[in-house]
Design an enzyme around this catalytic site. Sequence first.
Site, short mmCIF file in Angstrom:
data_model
loop_
_atom_site.label_atom_id
_atom_site.label_comp_id
_atom_site.label_asym_id
_atom_site.label_seq_id
_atom_site.Cartn_x
_atom_site.Cartn_y
_atom_site.Cartn_z
N CYS A 1 -1.79 -2.27 7.78
CA CYS A 1 -1.78 -3.26 6.71
C CYS A 1 -0.48 -4.04 6.61
O CYS A 1 -0.49 -5.22 6.24
CB CYS A 1 -2.13 -2.58 5.38
SG CYS A 1 -3.87 -2.04 5.37
N LYS B 1 -6.89 -5.06 -2.95
CA LYS B 1 -7.64 -5.46 -1.75
C LYS B 1 -8.49 -4.29 -1.30
O LYS B 1 -8.33 -3.17 -1.80
CB LYS B 1 -6.68 -5.90 -0.64
CG LYS B 1 -5.80 -4.78 -0.14
CD LYS B 1 -4.82 -5.28 0.90
CE LYS B 1 -4.01 -4.16 1.50
NZ LYS B 1 -4.79 -3.11 2.17
N ASP C 1 0.79 -1.25 0.00
CA ASP C 1 0.00 0.00 0.00
C ASP C 1 0.82 1.29 0.00
O ASP C 1 0.49 2.24 0.74
CB ASP C 1 -0.96 0.02 1.21
CG ASP C 1 -1.98 -1.12 1.18
OD1 ASP C 1 -1.86 -2.03 0.34
OD2 ASP C 1 -2.91 -1.09 2.01
#
Length: 194
Positions: free
Chosen positions: A143, A104, A18
Site C-alpha cells: 500500500c 479505503k 495503514d
Amino acid sequence: MVNPRQALRPDDALLIVDVQSDFCPGGALPIDRGDDVVPVLNQWVAAAVDSRVPVFASRDWHPRQHLSFKESGGDWPVHCVQDTVGAQFHPRLTLPDSAIVITKGTRFDRDQYSAFDETGLASELRKRGVRRVWVGGLAQDVCVRATVLDACREGFETIVIADATRPVTPADGERAIEEMRHAGARVESTSGTS
Ligand SMILES: [Zn+2]
C-alpha cells in the site's frame, strides 16, 4: 538523513499509510517488525503538528468476506475488517485530533491499495495548497508503494520516509523502493530528533 523538524515546509503533508494493528506483530496479517515504524512516525507527527503541516492517515477498512480475503478467492488472510480491534490504528501511534482519516478497501468489486484510489485525496491535498508529501507506513511493497506511485502520478513532490516503512518481504521491499525512485519519488531516512 533528514530531521523532521527542519525538513517540513508549509506546503507539505504527512501521509501515514495503514499503520493498523492487523499489520503489526500480533495482528491478522503481521509484517515483520511492522511496529518499528510507529516511533519514527510519531517523531514526524510531532514535527508536523508543530509546523502546522496536515497529517493524513489511511486505513484499510474491509467489509466482511471482502474479495481480497483468501476465503473469498483473494490473496490475503482476513484482515482489517471494519470496526474490529485489528482495524484500529496502532495503539502507540500518536495521531493528533486534527488528523484526517482516509478510508479505503471498502469496495465490494475490487481492492484499493493506494490512499489515492478513488478517495478524493489528490483534490483534498490540492485544495489545502499541498505540493509535497512525506509518506510512511505499511506495507512498503504494497500500500505504501501504490500510494507513492499515485502521488508521483498526481504531480506531488513525493518523499518516502524509508525507516518509517516495512515490507512484507525484504526482496519485494527493495524492488518497491527502486520502482518508487524510478517514478520520481525521493527516498530519505530520519535523523534523530530531540
Ligand atoms: Zn486489505
